[in-house]
Design a protein around this motif. Structure first.
Motif, short mmCIF file in Angstrom:
data_model
loop_
_atom_site.label_atom_id
_atom_site.label_comp_id
_atom_site.label_asym_id
_atom_site.label_seq_id
_atom_site.Cartn_x
_atom_site.Cartn_y
_atom_site.Cartn_z
N ASP A 105 22.51 13.95 112.30
CA ASP A 105 21.69 14.73 113.00
C ASP A 105 20.39 14.78 112.60
OD1 ASP A 105 23.86 15.13 114.77
OD2 ASP A 105 24.32 17.06 114.11
N TYR A 106 20.01 14.77 111.23
CA TYR A 106 18.59 15.17 110.54
C TYR A 106 18.09 13.91 110.34
CZ TYR A 106 21.92 15.18 106.75
OH TYR A 106 22.65 14.99 105.69
N GLY A 107 18.92 12.79 110.58
CA GLY A 107 18.11 11.43 109.97
C GLY A 107 19.32 10.53 109.08
N ARG A 108 18.70 9.32 108.71
CA ARG A 108 19.57 8.67 107.90
C ARG A 108 19.73 8.79 106.58
NH1 ARG A 108 23.00 4.49 108.88
NH2 ARG A 108 23.05 2.72 107.21
N ALA A 109 20.95 9.32 106.08
CA ALA A 109 20.81 9.96 104.72
C ALA A 109 21.99 9.12 103.95
CB ALA A 109 21.29 11.30 104.86
N ALA A 110 21.96 9.57 102.56
CA ALA A 110 22.76 8.87 101.50
C ALA A 110 22.84 9.93 100.36
CB ALA A 110 22.52 7.33 101.29
N GLY A 111 23.76 9.65 99.54
CA GLY A 111 23.54 10.52 98.33
C GLY A 111 24.19 9.59 97.17
N ILE A 112 23.42 9.83 96.12
CA ILE A 112 23.75 9.02 94.69
C ILE A 112 23.92 10.17 93.52
CG2 ILE A 112 22.80 6.82 95.43
CD1 ILE A 112 21.01 8.51 92.96
N PHE A 113 24.48 9.68 92.37
CA PHE A 113 24.68 10.26 91.35
C PHE A 113 23.61 9.56 90.21
CE2 PHE A 113 28.67 11.97 92.71
CZ PHE A 113 28.82 13.15 92.39
N ASP A 114 22.86 10.15 89.52
CA ASP A 114 21.96 9.27 88.72
C ASP A 114 22.92 9.25 87.25
OD1 ASP A 114 21.65 11.46 86.72
OD2 ASP A 114 19.52 11.94 87.74
N PHE A 116 23.15 10.52 84.77
CA PHE A 116 23.14 11.85 83.86
C PHE A 116 24.05 12.78 84.59
CE2 PHE A 116 19.55 9.26 83.10
CZ PHE A 116 19.32 9.22 81.59
N GLY A 117 24.29 12.45 85.83
CA GLY A 117 25.27 13.35 86.57
C GLY A 117 24.52 14.24 87.75
N ASN A 118 23.24 13.95 87.76
CA ASN A 118 22.56 14.64 88.94
C ASN A 118 22.68 14.08 90.12
OD1 ASN A 118 21.03 16.51 87.04
ND2 ASN A 118 20.23 14.58 86.12
N SER A 119 22.76 14.64 91.15
CA SER A 119 22.92 14.33 92.90
C SER A 119 21.46 14.12 93.08
CB SER A 119 23.53 15.27 93.74
OG SER A 119 24.91 15.56 93.06
N TRP A 120 21.26 13.25 94.03
CA TRP A 120 19.98 12.88 94.73
C TRP A 120 20.36 12.70 96.14
CZ3 TRP A 120 14.99 12.55 92.26
CH2 TRP A 120 15.18 12.57 90.78
N TRP A 121 19.88 13.41 97.09
CA TRP A 121 20.33 13.11 98.47
C TRP A 121 19.14 12.73 99.00
CZ3 TRP A 121 25.21 13.67 99.94
CH2 TRP A 121 26.04 14.41 98.99
N ILE A 122 19.04 11.24 99.77
CA ILE A 122 17.86 10.73 100.11
C ILE A 122 17.89 10.50 101.68
CG2 ILE A 122 17.30 9.37 98.05
CD1 ILE A 122 19.09 7.30 98.80
N THR A 123 16.81 11.08 102.31
CA THR A 123 16.92 10.87 103.71
C THR A 123 15.77 10.46 104.31
OG1 THR A 123 18.62 12.85 103.62
CG2 THR A 123 17.25 12.60 105.67
#
Length: 125
Positions: A105-114, A116-123
């Motif tokens: 609903d808010y755009g085209r989104a994806a998620g990755i783990f770097d 080092f275990g951090n989450s990055w949500w990209i939209t």
């Protein structure tokens, strides 16, 4: 809230990561997100005490973890111009998929783990 006393060109909030290998983290954010290196301060042992990168209009700070300050994982939400391209670039830089690109609903989104275990949500909106 009172106006903050911050350096010119810095946002009021800057994520800070404590990672096991700050130089590899620096390589990752440069390769995955075109981060621009601002500064890297190393200790006598060559470990990164404090480093900063700029991604678009944001600043991310990080340093090597220590016994007193062990690694911590976090999550970052970031706006990008092209979710699919950024997702693929992050995977090529060593990230793993958390969520494949999808229309929300808010755009085209994806998620990755770097790495080092951090989450990055990209939209992209």
């Amino acid at each position: 809230m009172a106006k903050t006393n911050k350096p010119e060109g810095y946002p009021a909030v800057c994520p800070y990561f404590l990672v096991s290998d700050a130089l590899k983290f620096l390589e990752f954010v440069k390769a995955a997100f075109d981060a621009e290196e601002i500064m890297v301060h190393k200790g006598d042992d060559g470990r990164v005490m404090h480093a900063e990168v700029r991604i678009d209009d944001s600043v991310i700070m990080f340093g090597n973890s220590t016994d007193a300050f062990p690694p911590e994982t976090g999550a970052v939400f970031m706006f990008v111009s092209d979710t699919d391209a950024t997702y693929k670039k992050a995977l090529a830089a060593g990230a793993t998929s958390r969520q494949e690109p999808d229309n929300k609903d808010y755009g085209r989104a994806a998620g990755i783990f770097d790495p080092f275990g951090n989450s990055w949500w990209i939209t992209a909106v």
